[in-house]
Design a protein around this motif. Structure first.
Motif, PDB file in Angstrom:
ATOM      1  N   VAL A  40      12.111  -5.710   1.657  1.00 52.58           N
ATOM      2  CA  VAL A  40      10.856  -4.971   1.721  1.00 52.58           C
ATOM      3  C   VAL A  40      10.334  -4.794   0.308  1.00 52.58           C
ATOM      4  O   VAL A  40      11.006  -4.201  -0.539  1.00 52.58           O
ATOM      5  CB  VAL A  40      11.037  -3.604   2.406  1.00 52.58           C
ATOM      6  CG1 VAL A  40       9.713  -2.838   2.406  1.00 52.58           C
ATOM      7  CG2 VAL A  40      11.549  -3.788   3.822  1.00 52.58           C
ATOM      8  N   ARG A  41       9.145  -5.350   0.029  1.00 56.10           N
ATOM      9  CA  ARG A  41       8.531  -5.246  -1.288  1.00 56.10           C
ATOM     10  C   ARG A  41       7.365  -4.268  -1.224  1.00 56.10           C
ATOM     11  O   ARG A  41       6.567  -4.289  -0.285  1.00 56.10           O
ATOM     12  CB  ARG A  41       8.025  -6.606  -1.759  1.00 56.10           C
ATOM     13  CG  ARG A  41       9.048  -7.713  -1.785  1.00 56.10           C
ATOM     14  CD  ARG A  41      10.052  -7.511  -2.897  1.00 56.10           C
ATOM     15  NE  ARG A  41       9.514  -7.908  -4.199  1.00 56.10           N
ATOM     16  CZ  ARG A  41      10.162  -7.694  -5.346  1.00 56.10           C
ATOM     17  NH1 ARG A  41      11.315  -7.042  -5.360  1.00 56.10           N
ATOM     18  NH2 ARG A  41       9.628  -8.102  -6.486  1.00 56.10           N
ATOM     19  N   THR A  42       7.280  -3.434  -2.214  1.00 61.55           N
ATOM     20  CA  THR A  42       6.150  -2.527  -2.280  1.00 61.55           C
ATOM     21  C   THR A  42       4.895  -3.314  -2.649  1.00 61.55           C
ATOM     22  O   THR A  42       4.966  -4.462  -3.094  1.00 61.55           O
ATOM     23  CB  THR A  42       6.387  -1.432  -3.327  1.00 61.55           C
ATOM     24  OG1 THR A  42       6.413  -2.042  -4.632  1.00 61.55           O
ATOM     25  CG2 THR A  42       7.704  -0.706  -3.069  1.00 61.55           C
ATOM     26  N   SER A  43       3.755  -2.684  -2.511  1.00 65.28           N
ATOM     27  CA  SER A  43       2.497  -3.345  -2.863  1.00 65.28           C
ATOM     28  C   SER A  43       2.477  -3.722  -4.341  1.00 65.28           C
ATOM     29  O   SER A  43       2.047  -4.824  -4.706  1.00 65.28           O
ATOM     30  CB  SER A  43       1.310  -2.431  -2.546  1.00 65.28           C
ATOM     31  OG  SER A  43       0.100  -3.028  -2.932  1.00 65.28           O
ATOM     32  N   ASP A  44       2.965  -2.839  -5.210  1.00 63.79           N
ATOM     33  CA  ASP A  44       3.001  -3.133  -6.641  1.00 63.79           C
ATOM     34  C   ASP A  44       3.916  -4.325  -6.932  1.00 63.79           C
ATOM     35  O   ASP A  44       3.587  -5.180  -7.767  1.00 63.79           O
ATOM     36  CB  ASP A  44       3.483  -1.915  -7.432  1.00 63.79           C
ATOM     37  CG  ASP A  44       2.431  -0.831  -7.523  1.00 63.79           C
ATOM     38  OD1 ASP A  44       1.256  -1.112  -7.202  1.00 63.79           O
ATOM     39  OD2 ASP A  44       2.773   0.300  -7.924  1.00 63.79           O
ATOM     40  N   GLN A  45       5.059  -4.385  -6.258  1.00 58.24           N
ATOM     41  CA  GLN A  45       5.966  -5.509  -6.454  1.00 58.24           C
ATOM     42  C   GLN A  45       5.336  -6.814  -5.970  1.00 58.24           C
ATOM     43  O   GLN A  45       5.466  -7.862  -6.620  1.00 58.24           O
ATOM     44  CB  GLN A  45       7.281  -5.257  -5.718  1.00 58.24           C
ATOM     45  CG  GLN A  45       8.155  -4.189  -6.361  1.00 58.24           C
ATOM     46  CD  GLN A  45       9.362  -3.847  -5.507  1.00 58.24           C
ATOM     47  OE1 GLN A  45       9.289  -3.808  -4.272  1.00 58.24           O
ATOM     48  NE2 GLN A  45      10.488  -3.590  -6.164  1.00 58.24           N
ATOM     49  N   MET A  46       4.646  -6.765  -4.836  1.00 59.85           N
ATOM     50  CA  MET A  46       3.999  -7.959  -4.312  1.00 59.85           C
ATOM     51  C   MET A  46       2.903  -8.445  -5.250  1.00 59.85           C
ATOM     52  O   MET A  46       2.695  -9.653  -5.418  1.00 59.85           O
ATOM     53  CB  MET A  46       3.427  -7.669  -2.917  1.00 59.85           C
ATOM     54  CG  MET A  46       4.503  -7.470  -1.856  1.00 59.85           C
ATOM     55  SD  MET A  46       3.829  -6.934  -0.266  1.00 59.85           S
ATOM     56  CE  MET A  46       2.892  -8.375   0.206  1.00 59.85           C
ATOM     57  N   ASP A  77      11.005  -8.652 -11.270  1.00 63.20           N
ATOM     58  CA  ASP A  77      11.580  -7.305 -11.284  1.00 63.20           C
ATOM     59  C   ASP A  77      11.975  -6.831 -12.680  1.00 63.20           C
ATOM     60  O   ASP A  77      12.429  -5.700 -12.850  1.00 63.20           O
ATOM     61  CB  ASP A  77      12.800  -7.236 -10.349  1.00 63.20           C
ATOM     62  CG  ASP A  77      12.383  -7.150  -8.893  1.00 63.20           C
ATOM     63  OD1 ASP A  77      11.181  -6.951  -8.634  1.00 63.20           O
ATOM     64  OD2 ASP A  77      13.245  -7.297  -8.009  1.00 63.20           O
ATOM     65  N   THR A  80       7.372  -3.697 -14.911  1.00 65.75           N
ATOM     66  CA  THR A  80       7.009  -2.517 -14.125  1.00 65.75           C
ATOM     67  C   THR A  80       5.519  -2.404 -13.854  1.00 65.75           C
ATOM     68  O   THR A  80       5.088  -1.448 -13.217  1.00 65.75           O
ATOM     69  CB  THR A  80       7.476  -1.243 -14.844  1.00 65.75           C
ATOM     70  OG1 THR A  80       6.882  -1.199 -16.153  1.00 65.75           O
ATOM     71  CG2 THR A  80       8.995  -1.209 -14.966  1.00 65.75           C
ATOM     72  N   SER A  81       4.724  -3.356 -14.322  1.00 67.63           N
ATOM     73  CA  SER A  81       3.285  -3.297 -14.067  1.00 67.63           C
ATOM     74  C   SER A  81       2.702  -4.703 -14.091  1.00 67.63           C
ATOM     75  O   SER A  81       3.329  -5.659 -14.580  1.00 67.63           O
ATOM     76  CB  SER A  81       2.574  -2.434 -15.114  1.00 67.63           C
ATOM     77  OG  SER A  81       2.542  -3.093 -16.374  1.00 67.63           O
ATOM     78  N   TYR A 118      -7.692   0.334  -8.738  1.00 70.10           N
ATOM     79  CA  TYR A 118      -6.280   0.038  -9.003  1.00 70.10           C
ATOM     80  C   TYR A 118      -6.062  -0.118 -10.499  1.00 70.10           C
ATOM     81  O   TYR A 118      -6.810  -0.826 -11.184  1.00 70.10           O
ATOM     82  CB  TYR A 118      -5.857  -1.247  -8.286  1.00 70.10           C
ATOM     83  CG  TYR A 118      -4.391  -1.588  -8.477  1.00 70.10           C
ATOM     84  CD1 TYR A 118      -3.424  -0.932  -7.734  1.00 70.10           C
ATOM     85  CD2 TYR A 118      -3.992  -2.547  -9.394  1.00 70.10           C
ATOM     86  CE1 TYR A 118      -2.081  -1.238  -7.897  1.00 70.10           C
ATOM     87  CE2 TYR A 118      -2.654  -2.858  -9.572  1.00 70.10           C
ATOM     88  CZ  TYR A 118      -1.697  -2.191  -8.817  1.00 70.10           C
ATOM     89  OH  TYR A 118      -0.368  -2.491  -8.999  1.00 70.10           O
ATOM     90  N   GLU A 406      -4.143  -8.936  -3.263  1.00 66.49           N
ATOM     91  CA  GLU A 406      -3.991  -7.695  -2.503  1.00 66.49           C
ATOM     92  C   GLU A 406      -5.257  -6.834  -2.515  1.00 66.49           C
ATOM     93  O   GLU A 406      -5.200  -5.620  -2.298  1.00 66.49           O
ATOM     94  CB  GLU A 406      -2.827  -6.873  -3.069  1.00 66.49           C
ATOM     95  CG  GLU A 406      -1.461  -7.520  -2.958  1.00 66.49           C
ATOM     96  CD  GLU A 406      -0.906  -7.466  -1.547  1.00 66.49           C
ATOM     97  OE1 GLU A 406      -0.901  -6.385  -0.937  1.00 66.49           O
ATOM     98  OE2 GLU A 406      -0.485  -8.524  -1.060  1.00 66.49           O
TER      99      GLU A 406
END
Length: 501
Positions: A40-46, A77, A80-81, A118, A406
């Motif tokens: 499961v990837r968060t929106s930020d990770q995606m 990973d 972080t941004s 965003y 996204e």
């Protein structure tokens, strides 16, 4: 009895061994492992995953410098941004060694903007289109050599400022009721500079903050000493990129002048196409021999629009010749080249009857992308002279097309490089000027033959055409002067080298 007991023991041992055999077989034939839980990837990770994916897919440097991971997360990973991962990718490209102020890695161009509020990280910026705002660009100058004030150096065609009648050289005396925009200066033969640099910096910040607001109330002073006021609303507008065209007629020859602030889309006989066609028809009708193209405020635009203008300028000289070729990575080369591909070789088409002797380009260090492309593709076929406010243009031989991620990030990876017919494409540090350090004298309108950059080109095209500005001397007025380094308060946003998909 003993025999019976032995038989019982042997039977018991046999059944025990059989049981042990079945148990052992069961252990050596394990059940299938359960399916792994989906990651499961968060929106930020995606978003960070997608930035890596599109950079690897489209980047000009992908094949040689961007590694392929079996698991993308190994790379993404680490960051972080969105800003951080793009910086990490760009830092994998080689450093450019030949120009000290280039800014590090070869890819200084790929960028991203936040959409729908965003924030992409520490360098986060929400997308600000060039055709949004007031279309007003401000520098600094002094009329009395004692105090400097904000002065308009460029007004974008089609903008609120343009429609309101604001002009280059207008001095701003008040913004939203605040009149405290004067900064003390000292002037000598070398130029003018602020007495207190901090005071100038603070004033610049206040002007910038005002330009970001939703409305402006301006009081202005024109060069004829008349005053006027104007109210502007911050809004979106359609850019009119052709802000001046004319023909200067002399006894020996006629010289054309064309001023373009950007390369907006030219298609389907739209307004841009009609205005370009009309300008060049005028040049043909007056039988110009030389052409001056003013690109000093042109930061780029669409490749196809620059090609359209190049065809007009090339005229009879370059018709049928190779104009440009594209350099891109293996994936892009395979999927987008060919007869009908978006990156196929481009040849000159004869769309005008001009047979020019020489083309002059007026440029600055913000002249970039599609503007540089126009100059570069004409060099193999015409006598080109570059007249610059500094020593070179910006230096951006690479182009982009947009990827929306996204619905939160607008991503523009540098995807292709343009090469002219002579094979030249490496103007990373800009196209070098033939005439350098020529003043962009903002106190005269673009197209005024006494304006320094235009005057320089005309004097070369028609020796003896130079005219001295004596009108101010006869009235004992001090000629307005700009601050050293021209001190632009806000710069025209980069338009890029854009390719329609």
């Amino acid at each position: 009895m003993k025999l019976f007991s032995m038989q019982i023991l042997e039977k018991g041992l046999f059944f025990s061994l059989v049981a042990l055999f079945f148990i052992s077989c069961k252990k050596n034939n394990p059940q299938p492992e359960p399916e792994p839980e989906p990651v499961v990837r968060t929106s930020d990770q995606m978003i960070r995953d997608s930035i890596y994916y599109y950079y690897k897919l489209y980047s000009l440097w992908a094949d040689q410098y961007i590694p392929q991971y079996d698991n993308t997360f190994e790379f993404t990973d680490q960051y972080t941004s969105a800003d951080a991962i793009l910086l990490g990718l760009k830092s994998l490209t080689p450093a450019y060694p030949n120009y000290a102020s280039y800014g590090g890695f070869l890819d200084r161009f790929s960028f991203l903007d936040g959409l729908n509020n965003y924030h992409t990280g520490t360098q986060s910026r929400l997308r600000m289109d060039r055709n949004s705002g007031y279309g007003l660009y401000i520098s600094m100058g002094t009329a009395d050599s004692k105090v400097a004030r904000p002065v308009i150096y460029f007004v974008e065609g089609g903008s609120p400022a343009d429609k309101a009648g604001l002009k280059r050289s207008d001095m701003i005396t008040s913004i939203n009721g605040d009149t405290d925009f004067a900064v003390a200066v000292t002037c000598d033969a070398s130029g003018c500079k602020p007495v207190d640099q901090n005071a100038l910096n603070q004033m610049r910040t206040r002007v910038l903050n005002a330009l970001e607001g939703g409305g402006l109330q301006l009081e202005l002073l024109r060069q004829d000493q008349s005053t006027y006021s104007q109210k502007l609303a911050y809004t979106s507008y359609i850019i009119d990129p052709l802000y001046r065209d004319t023909v200067y007629q002399y006894s020996t020859k006629n010289v054309g002048y064309l001023a373009l602030s950007s390369f907006e889309e030219i298609e389907n006989n739209n307004d841009n196409q009609q205005k370009i066609d009309a300008a060049f028809q005028g040049f043909e009708n007056k039988h110009i021999e030389d052409l001056i193209v003013d690109l000093r405020y042109n930061t780029g635009g669409y490749v196809d629009a620059a090609v359209y203008v190049a065809n007009k300028i090339g005229g009879s000289v370059a018709a049928g010749e190779l104009m440009l070729t594209y350099i891109c990575n293996a994936y892009m080369d395979k999927t987008h080249k060919g007869t009908n591909g978006m990156f196929s070789d481009t040849y000159y088409r004869k769309t005008s009857n001009l047979n020019l002797r020489k083309v002059y380009f007026l440029v600055s260090e913000t002249t970039a992308s599609a503007a540089e492309m126009l100059i570069n593709v004409l060099k193999p076929y015409l006598d080109v002279q570059i007249i610059a406010t500094g020593t070179h243009t910006y230096g951006k031989p690479v182009g982009f097309f947009e990827q929306i991620i996204e619905n939160k990030v607008s991503f523009w990876p540098a995807s292709f490089q343009l090469k002219n017919a002579a094979g030249f494409s490496d103007y990373w540090d800009g196209l070098l000027a033939d005439r350098r350090d020529v003043t962009d004298y903002i106190f005269l309108e673009s197209g005024d033959t006494q304006e320094t950059m235009l005057e320089t080109a005309l004097e070369d095209a028609v020796p003896g055409s130079k005219k001295k500005a004596n009108a101010r001397k006869s009235t004992n007025q001090i000629a307005p002067r700009m601050l050293q380094d021209q001190q632009q308060i806000n710069r025209i946003p980069e338009r890029g080298l854009l390719k329609s998909q």
